[in-house]
Design a protein around this motif. Structure first.
Motif, PDB file in Angstrom:
ATOM      1  N   TRP A   1       4.533   1.225  -9.612  1.00  0.00           N
ATOM      2  CA  TRP A   1       4.329   1.639  -8.220  1.00  0.00           C
ATOM      3  C   TRP A   1       2.869   1.655  -7.768  1.00  0.00           C
ATOM      4  CZ3 TRP A   1       1.662   6.121  -7.429  1.00  0.00           C
ATOM      5  CH2 TRP A   1       1.602   7.018  -8.503  1.00  0.00           C
ATOM      6  N   PRO A   2       1.871   1.958  -8.658  1.00  0.00           N
ATOM      7  CA  PRO A   2       0.490   1.896  -8.137  1.00  0.00           C
ATOM      8  C   PRO A   2       0.119   0.473  -7.711  1.00  0.00           C
ATOM      9  CG  PRO A   2       0.576   3.095 -10.212  1.00  0.00           C
ATOM     10  CD  PRO A   2       1.893   2.413 -10.057  1.00  0.00           C
ATOM     11  N   LEU A   3       0.614  -0.509  -8.471  1.00  0.00           N
ATOM     12  CA  LEU A   3       0.343  -1.902  -8.107  1.00  0.00           C
ATOM     13  C   LEU A   3       1.016  -2.235  -6.780  1.00  0.00           C
ATOM     14  CD1 LEU A   3      -0.879  -4.637  -8.915  1.00  0.00           C
ATOM     15  CD2 LEU A   3       1.274  -5.162 -10.069  1.00  0.00           C
ATOM     16  N   ALA A   4       2.241  -1.714  -6.597  1.00  0.00           N
ATOM     17  CA  ALA A   4       2.963  -1.956  -5.344  1.00  0.00           C
ATOM     18  C   ALA A   4       2.159  -1.425  -4.158  1.00  0.00           C
ATOM     19  CB  ALA A   4       4.344  -1.312  -5.397  1.00  0.00           C
ATOM     20  N   ILE A   5       1.522  -0.262  -4.356  1.00  0.00           N
ATOM     21  CA  ILE A   5       0.700   0.290  -3.270  1.00  0.00           C
ATOM     22  C   ILE A   5      -0.465  -0.646  -2.975  1.00  0.00           C
ATOM     23  CG2 ILE A   5      -0.879   2.161  -2.645  1.00  0.00           C
ATOM     24  CD1 ILE A   5       0.948   4.133  -3.890  1.00  0.00           C
ATOM     25  N   VAL A   6      -1.102  -1.156  -4.023  1.00  0.00           N
ATOM     26  CA  VAL A   6      -2.255  -2.039  -3.828  1.00  0.00           C
ATOM     27  C   VAL A   6      -1.825  -3.317  -3.107  1.00  0.00           C
ATOM     28  CG1 VAL A   6      -4.009  -3.408  -5.003  1.00  0.00           C
ATOM     29  CG2 VAL A   6      -3.484  -1.116  -5.820  1.00  0.00           C
ATOM     30  N   VAL A   7      -0.693  -3.883  -3.531  1.00  0.00           N
ATOM     31  CA  VAL A   7      -0.193  -5.097  -2.872  1.00  0.00           C
ATOM     32  C   VAL A   7       0.094  -4.820  -1.394  1.00  0.00           C
ATOM     33  CG1 VAL A   7       1.727  -6.732  -2.795  1.00  0.00           C
ATOM     34  CG2 VAL A   7       0.714  -6.109  -4.982  1.00  0.00           C
ATOM     35  N   ALA A   8       0.732  -3.664  -1.131  1.00  0.00           N
ATOM     36  CA  ALA A   8       1.022  -3.297   0.260  1.00  0.00           C
ATOM     37  C   ALA A   8      -0.269  -3.177   1.054  1.00  0.00           C
ATOM     38  CB  ALA A   8       1.807  -1.987   0.304  1.00  0.00           C
ATOM     39  N   MET A   9      -1.313  -2.592   0.425  1.00  0.00           N
ATOM     40  CA  MET A   9      -2.601  -2.440   1.119  1.00  0.00           C
ATOM     41  C   MET A   9      -3.183  -3.795   1.468  1.00  0.00           C
ATOM     42  SD  MET A   9      -4.426   0.639  -1.017  1.00  0.00           S
ATOM     43  CE  MET A   9      -5.896   0.840  -0.005  1.00  0.00           C
ATOM     44  N   ILE A  10      -3.133  -4.726   0.503  1.00  0.00           N
ATOM     45  CA  ILE A  10      -3.737  -6.042   0.733  1.00  0.00           C
ATOM     46  C   ILE A  10      -2.996  -6.785   1.844  1.00  0.00           C
ATOM     47  CG2 ILE A  10      -4.144  -8.312  -0.305  1.00  0.00           C
ATOM     48  CD1 ILE A  10      -4.565  -6.786  -2.991  1.00  0.00           C
ATOM     49  N   ILE A  11      -1.658  -6.795   1.747  1.00  0.00           N
ATOM     50  CA  ILE A  11      -0.879  -7.531   2.755  1.00  0.00           C
ATOM     51  C   ILE A  11      -1.077  -6.912   4.137  1.00  0.00           C
ATOM     52  CG2 ILE A  11       1.465  -8.126   3.491  1.00  0.00           C
ATOM     53  CD1 ILE A  11       2.194  -8.510   0.589  1.00  0.00           C
ATOM     54  N   CYS A  12      -1.078  -5.581   4.199  1.00  0.00           N
ATOM     55  CA  CYS A  12      -1.245  -4.938   5.501  1.00  0.00           C
ATOM     56  C   CYS A  12      -2.648  -5.126   6.057  1.00  0.00           C
ATOM     57  CB  CYS A  12      -0.907  -3.458   5.417  1.00  0.00           C
ATOM     58  SG  CYS A  12       0.858  -3.210   5.321  1.00  0.00           S
ATOM     59  N   ALA A  13      -3.656  -5.126   5.172  1.00  0.00           N
ATOM     60  CA  ALA A  13      -5.015  -5.387   5.644  1.00  0.00           C
ATOM     61  C   ALA A  13      -5.071  -6.774   6.277  1.00  0.00           C
ATOM     62  CB  ALA A  13      -5.999  -5.287   4.474  1.00  0.00           C
ATOM     63  N   ALA A  14      -4.449  -7.750   5.615  1.00  0.00           N
ATOM     64  CA  ALA A  14      -4.412  -9.102   6.170  1.00  0.00           C
ATOM     65  C   ALA A  14      -3.674  -9.110   7.504  1.00  0.00           C
ATOM     66  CB  ALA A  14      -3.722 -10.047   5.177  1.00  0.00           C
ATOM     67  N   LEU A  15      -2.580  -8.354   7.554  1.00  0.00           N
ATOM     68  CA  LEU A  15      -1.812  -8.282   8.801  1.00  0.00           C
ATOM     69  C   LEU A  15      -2.647  -7.657   9.923  1.00  0.00           C
ATOM     70  CD1 LEU A  15       0.915  -8.509  10.319  1.00  0.00           C
ATOM     71  CD2 LEU A  15       1.458  -6.224   9.487  1.00  0.00           C
ATOM     72  N   GLY A  16      -3.337  -6.561   9.587  1.00  0.00           N
ATOM     73  CA  GLY A  16      -4.181  -5.889  10.584  1.00  0.00           C
ATOM     74  C   GLY A  16      -5.249  -6.822  11.126  1.00  0.00           C
ATOM     75  N   MET A  17      -5.884  -7.572  10.218  1.00  0.00           N
ATOM     76  CA  MET A  17      -6.954  -8.486  10.639  1.00  0.00           C
ATOM     77  C   MET A  17      -6.368  -9.638  11.457  1.00  0.00           C
ATOM     78  SD  MET A  17      -8.950  -8.191   7.043  1.00  0.00           S
ATOM     79  CE  MET A  17     -10.468  -9.085   7.193  1.00  0.00           C
ATOM     80  N   THR A  18      -5.175 -10.081  11.100  1.00  0.00           N
ATOM     81  CA  THR A  18      -4.539 -11.158  11.860  1.00  0.00           C
ATOM     82  C   THR A  18      -4.207 -10.703  13.282  1.00  0.00           C
ATOM     83  OG1 THR A  18      -3.518 -11.797   9.783  1.00  0.00           O
ATOM     84  CG2 THR A  18      -2.686 -12.859  11.770  1.00  0.00           C
ATOM     85  N   ILE A  19      -3.676  -9.492  13.372  1.00  0.00           N
ATOM     86  CA  ILE A  19      -3.348  -8.963  14.706  1.00  0.00           C
ATOM     87  C   ILE A  19      -4.611  -8.927  15.560  1.00  0.00           C
ATOM     88  CG2 ILE A  19      -2.646  -6.897  15.962  1.00  0.00           C
ATOM     89  CD1 ILE A  19      -0.834  -6.210  13.587  1.00  0.00           C
ATOM     90  N   GLU A  20      -5.693  -8.438  14.955  1.00  0.00           N
ATOM     91  CA  GLU A  20      -6.949  -8.323  15.690  1.00  0.00           C
ATOM     92  C   GLU A  20      -7.412  -9.697  16.155  1.00  0.00           C
ATOM     93  OE1 GLU A  20     -11.091  -8.289  16.605  1.00  0.00           O
ATOM     94  OE2 GLU A  20     -10.350  -9.236  14.785  1.00  0.00           O
ATOM     95  N   ARG A  21      -7.346 -10.674  15.220  1.00  0.00           N
ATOM     96  CA  ARG A  21      -7.846 -12.016  15.517  1.00  0.00           C
ATOM     97  C   ARG A  21      -7.023 -12.683  16.625  1.00  0.00           C
ATOM     98  NH1 ARG A  21      -9.771 -15.346  17.149  1.00  0.00           N
ATOM     99  NH2 ARG A  21     -10.730 -17.281  16.429  1.00  0.00           N
TER     100      ARG A  21
END
Lengths: 384, 294
Positions: free
Chosen positions: B61-81
Motif C-alpha cells: 500500500w505505501p507504493l500504491a500511495i506513491v503511484v497515486a501521487m505521481i499519476i495525480c500530479a501528472a493529472l493536475g499539471m495536465t489540467i493546468e496546461r
C-alpha cells in the motif's frame, strides 16, 4: 490562442464521445411482421445498486424469451433504459420511452426513489407501469389519490417494516433498537417509520434514530454514540452498499447489536463478512419448499449461472403479470391493459399468489432470511 | 470523558483528510487566485488509483500511495496546461467556469465503462485494522496513519515553501506575476509544479479516505472537495496553516454536531460556522488584510 482552440476542440470531441457511450443499452428492432406492442424496461444497470438492475434485466429478458416474443396477437418489442438509480435520470428515460418509443407499458423501476417520479410521468401520460420491487406506498398512491395506471409485484414498506419489528420482538427477544437511515431516500425513511411504529407499539424502545445523506461515507461519530447505548438491534434499512459500509464501521466501533434490514440487502455484493448474523425481510427465498420456486430457480440458474435473487424473481413475476394482462385485454391500449391488470385475481407467481388491492399493491407473504456463513439462509415465512 | 475523546479522534481523522485536500486548494489560490474546482475530482482519481494499486495490481500500500501521487500530479499539471494556462490572462470568471467544466468532465469521463465505471466499489483494506485502548479511548492504526501522514505532509510543505528555491519562486509569484518574471522566475513552470504538488497531496488524501471509509465511486470527490474548500476559506485562503486549521475545525464541527446534537444538522452547522467567520472576519481565521500568500 492556437493551442487553446485545439484544446477546446479536443474537449468537445471527448464530451461527444462520452455522450454517445452513455446512450447505449437500446435494443435492435426485431424484423417487423404482425402488429407490434412495445414494452419498456427501466432499471439501474449501473450505479450504486447495479446488481439490482442486472437481476431485473435478466429476469425480464427470460420472461419475454419464454413467451416466444409474442403476447396474444402481438409481437413484443422491448426497449431497455438505465436510470442509474438517479431520480432525474429516471424521469428522463421514462419521458423518452413514452414520447419517442411510444411504449404501451413499462416494467420498472427498481427503487422507490426512482419509481415515484416515473409513476407521476406515466400516470400523466396514461401508460401502464408495473414496478417489480418499489416498496414505498407513494408509488401507487399520492396524498390519497390512487395513480390507477401504476402497479407493483412486491409488498409495501409498512408491511415489511412491521414484519421486521415483529420478528425482532418475538423471535430475537429484542428490547432496544437503534436505526440509521438516509434522510433523502423514500425507501429507507418508509422502512424506518413503520419499523419504529411497530417496534414501539410492541413494547420496544428506540434508543437512537440517526439520519445521513446519500453521499456520506463517515459514520464514526454516530456509531461511537450508538456503541455507548448498546442497543439489541441495529436496523439498517438501506440498500446493500450503504448497509455494508455502515455495518463494517459499526463492527469497527465495537457494536455487537444484531443487524436487521429490508429487501435492499438482497444482493451478491452485500459484504457478507461484515453483515454476518444479520437478518432481513425479503420477498422470497430460493429455499422456499414450493415446487414453482424450485422450477424457477433451476430455469434461471441454467441460463445465467447464478441463483435468482428476490429482484430477479419479482421482475419475472412483474413481466408475466403484465403479459397476462395484455393478453386478457387483447389490445395495446394502455387503458385496457390497466383494467385487465387491476382485475388480476389469484395469479400464480413465483413469489406467491397475487391479487391486487384497490391501491395496486399485491397481497402476499414475506420471507425472513439470515446472513450466515457467507450466504443467505431461509429462516421463516410471515403472512400478512 | 472517554466518549468525548473518542469523538475528538473521529473528528481529527475526518479533519486531517480534509486538510490534505484543502492544502491543494489554498496553494493554487495563493498563486494564481483560482479556485480549482476540479481538485475534489483529483482526490477521487487518487482514491481509485490507490484502490487499483493494492487490490488489482498487488502493490504494497505505501507504493500504491506513491503511484497515486505521481499519476495525480501528472493529472493536475495536465489540467493546468490544457484548461487554465490558456485562460490565465482572461477575466477571472472564465477560469472559474473552466474549473467547473473540468470538474464535471472528470466525473463523467471517469464514470464511463472503459474508465473506472459508474459503480460503487468496496475497498478491501490492504492491512488488518488494529485497535489500541489508551485509558479507555480506542484508537485504530488507520487513524494513526492518517494523522501521521497529514502532519508529515504539512511539515514537508512548510519546508518546501519557506526553505527551497521553488518555494521562494512560489512566494514571489503570489505577489505579482510580472515582477516575478522580471526577477527571473519561470512562471509557467512554477505554477505547473504548484498544481502538481497540490494534486499529489489530494491523492494521498484520496487513498487514506478510501482506507478509512472503504467505499469509492466516481462522484465521491464532490462533498469532501467542497468541505475542504470551505476549510481553506475558513482558515484564510492562501495560507497553509490556515488550511490545516480550517480543516480541523470543519472535521470537529461535523463530528461534534453528529455526536452531541443531531446527525441531520451535521452539514448545516459546519457550513454555518463558515458563514459566521466570513461575516465577522472575511479574510478567514488566520488571514491578515495583506497576507503573504502561497
Amino acid at each position: 490562442m492556437r493551442v487553446s482552440k485545439w484544446v477546446a476542440l479536443l474537449t468537445v470531441i471527448l464530451f461527444s464521445l462520452s455522450i454517445i457511450a452513455g446512450c447505449g443499452g437500446g435494443q435492435a428492432p426485431p424484423p417487423a411482421a404482425a402488429e407490434e406492442i412495445k414494452i419498456g424496461l427501466i432499471a439501474p444497470l449501473t450505479g450504486d445498486v447495479k446488481t439490482f438492475g442486472e437481476s431485473v434485466k435478466n429476469a425480464f429478458e427470460l420472461a419475454i424469451e419464454e413467451s416466444g416474443n409474442k403476447v396474444g396477437d402481438f409481437n413484443i418489442k422491448y426497449v431497455i433504459a438505465d436510470d442509474r438509480n438517479v431520480a432525474t435520470e429516471a424521469v428522463n428515460v421514462a419521458d423518452k420511452l413514452i414520447t419517442q418509443d411510444k411504449v404501451s407499458a413499462i416494467v420498472g423501476s427498481v427503487t422507490s426513489s426512482c419509481t415515484i417520479p416515473i409513476s407521476e410521468v406515466a400516470q400523466a401520460a396514461g401508460v401502464v407501469v408495473i414496478s417489480p420491487t418499489a416498496t414505498n406506498p407513494k408509488v401507487t398512491v399520492d396524498a390519497g389519490n390512487r395513480k390507477d395506471f401504476i402497479f407493483r409485484a412486491c409488498f409495501i414498506d409498512p408491511f415489511q417494516g412491521t414484519v421486521a419489528a415483529r420478528f425482532a420482538l418475538d423471535e430475537l427477544g429484542a428490547k432496544t433498537a437503534a436505526v440509521l437511515f438516509d434522510q433523502g431516500n423514500d425507501y429507507t425513511i418508509g422502512l424506518k417509520d413503520f419499523f419504529k411504529e411497530a417496534f414501539v407499539a410492541g413494547g420496544g424502545t428506540m434508543l437512537a434514530e440517526e439520519a445521513y445523506a446519500k453521499t456520506d461515507t463517515d459514520f464514526s461519530a454516530v456509531l461511537t454514540r450508538i456503541a455507548q447505548l448498546k442497543p439489541d438491534i441495529l436496523f439498517l434499512p438501506d440498500y446493500y452498499q450503504k448497509a455494508s459500509l455502515i455495518g463494517k464501521q459499526a463492527r469497527d466501533k465495537g457494536i455487537t447489536a444484531v443487524f436487521l434490514g429490508g429487501d435492499g440487502w438482497d444482493s451478491p455484493d452485500l459484504d457478507f463478512a461484515a453483515m454476518e448474523g444479520g437478518y432481513f425481510t425479503n420477498h422470497y427465498s430460493p429455499e422456499d419448499p414450493r415446487p414453482v420456486v424450485a422450477e424457477w430457480v433451476a430455469k434461471y440458474t441454467a441460463k445465467y449461472g447464478q441463483t435468482p435473487d428476490a429482484l430477479a424473481t419479482l421482475a419475472y413475476d412483474a413481466t408475466n403479470l403484465l403479459l397476462a394482462a395484455i393478453e386478457k385485454a387483447g389490445s395495446k391500449d394502455p387503458a385496457a391493459i390497466r383494467d385487465a391488470m387491476a382485475a388480476t385475481d389469484g395469479f400464480q407467481a413465483v413469489s406467491g399468489s397475487i391479487s391486487f388491492d384497490e391501491n395496486g399493491n399485491p397481497i402476499k407473504s414475506a420471507a425472513i432470511l439470515q446472513v450466515k456463513d457467507g450466504a443467505q439462509k431461509f429462516v421463516t415465512i410471515v403472512d400478512p | 470523558m472517554e466518549y468525548f475523546l473518542e469523538q475528538v479522534i473521529n473528528g481529527l481523522q475526518l479533519g486531517m483528510v480534509y486538510a490534505l485536500i484543502a492544502l491543494g486548494y489554498t496553494m493554487v489560490y495563493g498563486i494564481v487566485r483560482l479556485i480549482n474546482f476540479a481538485h475534489g475530482d483529483v482526490f477521487m482519481v487518487g482514491a481509485f488509483i490507490g484502490y487499483f494499486g493494492f487490490t488489482n495490481w498487488n502493490m504494497p500500500w505505501p507504493l500504491a500511495i506513491v503511484v497515486a501521487m505521481i499519476i495525480c500530479a501528472a493529472l493536475g499539471m495536465t489540467i493546468e496546461r490544457l484548461a487554465y494556462r490558456p485562460l490565465r490572462y482572461a477575466p477571472r470568471i472564465m477560469a472559474l467556469i473552466a474549473a467547473i467544466g473540468v470538474s464535471f468532465f472528470i466525473e463523467y469521463f471517469c464514470s464511463l465503462k472503459f474508465m473506472f465505471g459508474p459503480n460503487y466499489r468496496v475497498v478491501q483494506r490492504p492491512f488488518e485494522e488494529v485497535y489500541w485502548s489508551i485509558g479507555g479511548v480506542t484508537i485504530s492504526n488507520i487513524q494513526v496513519l492518517i494523522f501521521v501522514t497529514a502532519v508529515i505532509m504539512l511539515i514537508g510543505l512548510q519546508y518546501l515553501v519557506y526553505r527551497t528555491k521553488l518555494g521562494a519562486a512560489m512566494r514571489t509569484l503570489s505577489f505579482d506575476h510580472d515582477t516575478a518574471r522580471l526577477m527571473g522566475v519561470n512562471v509557467d513552470r512554477t505554477i505547473s509544479l504548484t498544481f502538481g504538488i497540490g494534486a499529489a497531496l489530494a491523492a494521498v488524501g484520496g487513498v487514506l479516505y478510501a482506507i478509512a471509509y472503504p467505499q469509492i465511486f466516481t462522484f465521491m470527490g464532490i462533498m469532501p472537495g467542497l468541505k475542504a474548500f470551505t476549510a481553506a476559506v475558513l482558515g484564510g485562503i492562501g495560507l497553509i496553516p490556515g488550511a490545516m486549521l480550517g480543516a480541523l475545525i470543519m472535521g470537529q464541527a461535523e463530528v461534534m454536531t453528529a455526536a452531541f446534537i443531531s446527525s441531520q444538522l451535521r452539514d448545516m452547522i459546519a457550513f454555518s460556522i463558515l458563514i459566521l467567520v466570513l461575516l465577522i472576519k472575511p479574510t478567514g481565521i488566520l488571514g491578515k488584510t495583506q497576507p503573504e500568500k502561497v
